[in-house]
Structures are given as C-alpha cells and as structure tokens.
Design an enzyme around this catalytic site. Structure first.
Site, PDB file in Angstrom:
ATOM      1  N   HIS A  44      47.792 -68.887 -62.206  1.00 55.60           N
ATOM      2  CA  HIS A  44      46.580 -69.288 -62.922  1.00 55.60           C
ATOM      3  C   HIS A  44      45.713 -68.076 -63.186  1.00 55.60           C
ATOM      4  O   HIS A  44      45.891 -67.021 -62.575  1.00 55.60           O
ATOM      5  CB  HIS A  44      45.813 -70.363 -62.142  1.00 55.60           C
ATOM      6  CG  HIS A  44      45.419 -69.951 -60.764  1.00 55.60           C
ATOM      7  ND1 HIS A  44      46.309 -69.964 -59.709  1.00 55.60           N
ATOM      8  CD2 HIS A  44      44.264 -69.476 -60.265  1.00 55.60           C
ATOM      9  CE1 HIS A  44      45.697 -69.534 -58.622  1.00 55.60           C
ATOM     10  NE2 HIS A  44      44.455 -69.217 -58.913  1.00 55.60           N
ATOM     11  N   ASP A  56      47.779 -67.911 -55.604  1.00 60.90           N
ATOM     12  CA  ASP A  56      46.802 -67.569 -54.563  1.00 60.90           C
ATOM     13  C   ASP A  56      47.457 -66.975 -53.311  1.00 60.90           C
ATOM     14  O   ASP A  56      48.388 -67.561 -52.751  1.00 60.90           O
ATOM     15  CB  ASP A  56      45.984 -68.811 -54.183  1.00 60.90           C
ATOM     16  CG  ASP A  56      44.976 -69.160 -55.272  1.00 60.90           C
ATOM     17  OD1 ASP A  56      44.559 -68.238 -56.012  1.00 60.90           O
ATOM     18  OD2 ASP A  56      44.617 -70.352 -55.387  1.00 60.90           O
ATOM     19  N   ARG A 113      36.389 -73.850 -52.902  1.00 56.04           N
ATOM     20  CA  ARG A 113      37.843 -73.836 -52.854  1.00 56.04           C
ATOM     21  C   ARG A 113      38.378 -74.013 -51.446  1.00 56.04           C
ATOM     22  O   ARG A 113      37.841 -73.450 -50.494  1.00 56.04           O
ATOM     23  CB  ARG A 113      38.319 -72.490 -53.397  1.00 56.04           C
ATOM     24  CG  ARG A 113      39.779 -72.460 -53.737  1.00 56.04           C
ATOM     25  CD  ARG A 113      40.191 -71.063 -54.124  1.00 56.04           C
ATOM     26  NE  ARG A 113      40.685 -70.373 -52.952  1.00 56.04           N
ATOM     27  CZ  ARG A 113      41.368 -69.231 -52.993  1.00 56.04           C
ATOM     28  NH1 ARG A 113      41.600 -68.649 -54.145  1.00 56.04           N
ATOM     29  NH2 ARG A 113      41.796 -68.679 -51.905  1.00 56.04           N
ATOM     30  N   HIS A 115      47.763 -64.983 -61.381  1.00 54.81           N
ATOM     31  CA  HIS A 115      48.199 -64.858 -59.981  1.00 54.81           C
ATOM     32  C   HIS A 115      48.528 -66.215 -59.380  1.00 54.81           C
ATOM     33  O   HIS A 115      48.186 -67.264 -59.924  1.00 54.81           O
ATOM     34  CB  HIS A 115      47.107 -64.191 -59.141  1.00 54.81           C
ATOM     35  CG  HIS A 115      45.859 -65.017 -59.039  1.00 54.81           C
ATOM     36  ND1 HIS A 115      44.973 -65.142 -60.069  1.00 54.81           N
ATOM     37  CD2 HIS A 115      45.380 -65.778 -58.030  1.00 54.81           C
ATOM     38  CE1 HIS A 115      43.985 -65.940 -59.709  1.00 54.81           C
ATOM     39  NE2 HIS A 115      44.213 -66.358 -58.473  1.00 54.81           N
TER      40      HIS A 115
HETATM   41 FE   LIG Z   1      43.197 -68.040 -57.672  1.00 53.21          FE
END
Ligand SMILES: [Fe+2]
Length: 289
Positions: free
Chosen positions: A259, A102, A274, A100
C-alpha cells in the site's frame, strides 16, 4: 443483520456495509469479514465510531495484537500508533509514502493492519493498495520459477534514508518514530515469493521501502530486477484506491498486498489510528525440500 460486500476494483478491495464493527461482530459476521479479507485482500467499513479501546477490541477479534518496534504507541494504548500529519507540516514526506508491506523487515511481520480515520481531509490523503498475487501471477512461467527460489533482505533501517531527501522533506515530526532500534535495523531474509497460509496462493513479498537487495547479491546488482518487479506490481489494474472519510476503517492483509499513502494534503491535518494483528514468518515454496 445482513452484510453487503461490494468489490471496489477488479482484483482487490471491497467495501462492507451493514455492520457496526464494535458492537455488531458476532461469530458469523467475523467469519464473513475473514473470508472477504481472503477474497479481496483489503476491506473497508464506513461511518464507524471507534474509541481506541474499541479499535483494539475489534482488532483483537481478528488475531493477536502485535506491538511493533520503530513507532511509539499512543499513551495508554500500547497496541495503537497514531498516523498523524499536522496542518502546519508542509512539504514533508509522510509515513508510508512509498509502496510497502507493513514492517516486512521483522522476522515475523504483521499479518493484518487495521487503520481507523479519526480526522481526515475530504478528498485528499487517499491510500492505494496493490494485489501481490496478481503481480506474481502476471509474470512469465520462467521468471516465476526463478523468483520461487530467491530470497530478499529486508531492513527497517533504510526507511526514509534509502533515497536521501532534502532537509525540508523530513518525515512528519508528529510521527513518534524511534531511530536506532536494533530490531528494526537488522537485515532479515524472507522468500521473494510467499505462500499465503490461508489462501494457499503465491504472492510476491518485496517492497521498495524495506527490501534492500536479494540474498547473496549486492544492492546495485539487485536494483534493476527489484525495480522491474515493483513496476509490474504497481500496475494500475492490480490496485484499488480508497478515499478516507472520518469514521472509515480499512483492514488489509500484509502477506499479499502493498500500500501507499498519497501526500497531497499539505495544509490539512490528517489523523488515523493503527493496529497490527498477527505475526507470521513468511514461508516460501521450497523451504521444506
Ligand atoms: Fe503502511
């Protein structure tokens, strides 16, 4: 200070050594990190010691922080989410466990993601990235001309539900995922081929988690072509693989990569933090005609 930039694979990924990303990023170093990101799409730093404040500060140097729907932030840090699977959460699917980009379902998805490994198992839970410029450029001229004019629909609603899994394969309970968020659930249209605003290069912008179908077509009609494109886009020669260690940091460009996190660490705790940076509406080739 001298930065050393070492490519990790043929067409994507580089490790940057010789810098403390909290205290050592002056304007010159920042410019080099930015240009490495354009050249390699994902860059890695080892042996960093980041507080959550430090992670937010470094991320903010790269662009405006983006608060994302769908996952609860860490207490006291509205711009940070924890990516966590506890050691006792065996046999579950994981956050990001399919290819995917993000939050591609947002009207203006994040340009960059920064991920910091706080507590990770050695040799497990690696992440792979793939170069979506290379994926596009590897297609035939005729196919690319068709795709240049197509759009695809993206939605956060399908996450984990597109291919229903047995109950025991639920997403980690340690992830604070909010369901029913209207911003995540709305279906949005993006160009299938996106022009990167800084490099000027064209990249495929579809992914198996969030892309539901092509605009104007049904899901069943769209699936064969989408699956063909995903198979092309994830060819091993377009990818790099990164083995996390405590203190590792990755920064990647969601506009030209996908990723995937590898779920091979049952019985081990894995915690990363993140942030997401920037928010840009994807621009296709023919939007100004
Ligand atoms: Fe991700």
């Amino acid at each position: 200070m001298s930065l050393i930039i070492t490519p990790l694979a043929a067409v994507i990924g580089a490790e940057i050594e010789g810098i403390d990303i909290v205290s050592g990023v002056d304007d010159k170093a920042l410019a080099r990190i930015r240009s490495a990101l354009i050249e390699y799409q994902v860059v890695f730093f080892r042996d960093q010691k980041l507080s959550l404040d430090g992670l937010e500060e470094f991320s903010a140097r790269l662009g405006p922080l983006l608060r994302v729907p769908y996952v609860e932030p860490v207490d006291g840090h509205q711009n940070v989410i924890a990516v966590l699977k506890e050691a006792d959460e065996a046999q579950i699917s994981i956050f990001g466990g399919e290819w995917h980009s993000d939050f591609s379902y947002l009207e203006s998805p994040p340009s960059l993601t920064v991920l910091y490994a706080e507590d990770v198992p050695d040799g497990r839970g690696d992440t792979l990235w793939t170069n979506m410029y290379a994926a596009y450029e590897g297609l035939s001229d005729g196919f690319r001309r068709k795709l240049d004019r197509m759009r695809a629909m993206h939605s956060g609603h399908i996450y984990g539900a597109k291919r229903p899994r047995p109950t025991r394969l639920k997403t980690s309970q340690s992830m604070k995922i909010r369901r029913g968020n209207p911003e995540a659930d709305e279906e949005r249209s993006h160009p299938v081929v996106r022009v990167h605003p800084e490099s000027g290069r064209r990249a495929l912008f579809i992914n198996p988690i969030y892309t539901t179908r092509f605009e104007g077509m049904g899901e069943n009609e769209s699936s064969p072509l989408l699956d063909t494109l995903y198979a092309e886009a994830t060819r091993p020669e377009y990818t790099c693989r990164f083995e996390w260690r405590d203190g590792s940091v990755a920064v990647w460009d969601n506009r030209c990569t996908m990723h995937i996190a590898i779920n091979d660490y049952d019985g081990f705790r894995r915690l990363l933090y993140r942030t997401t940076v920037g928010a840009e509406r994807p621009v296709g080739l023919h939007e100004n005609e």
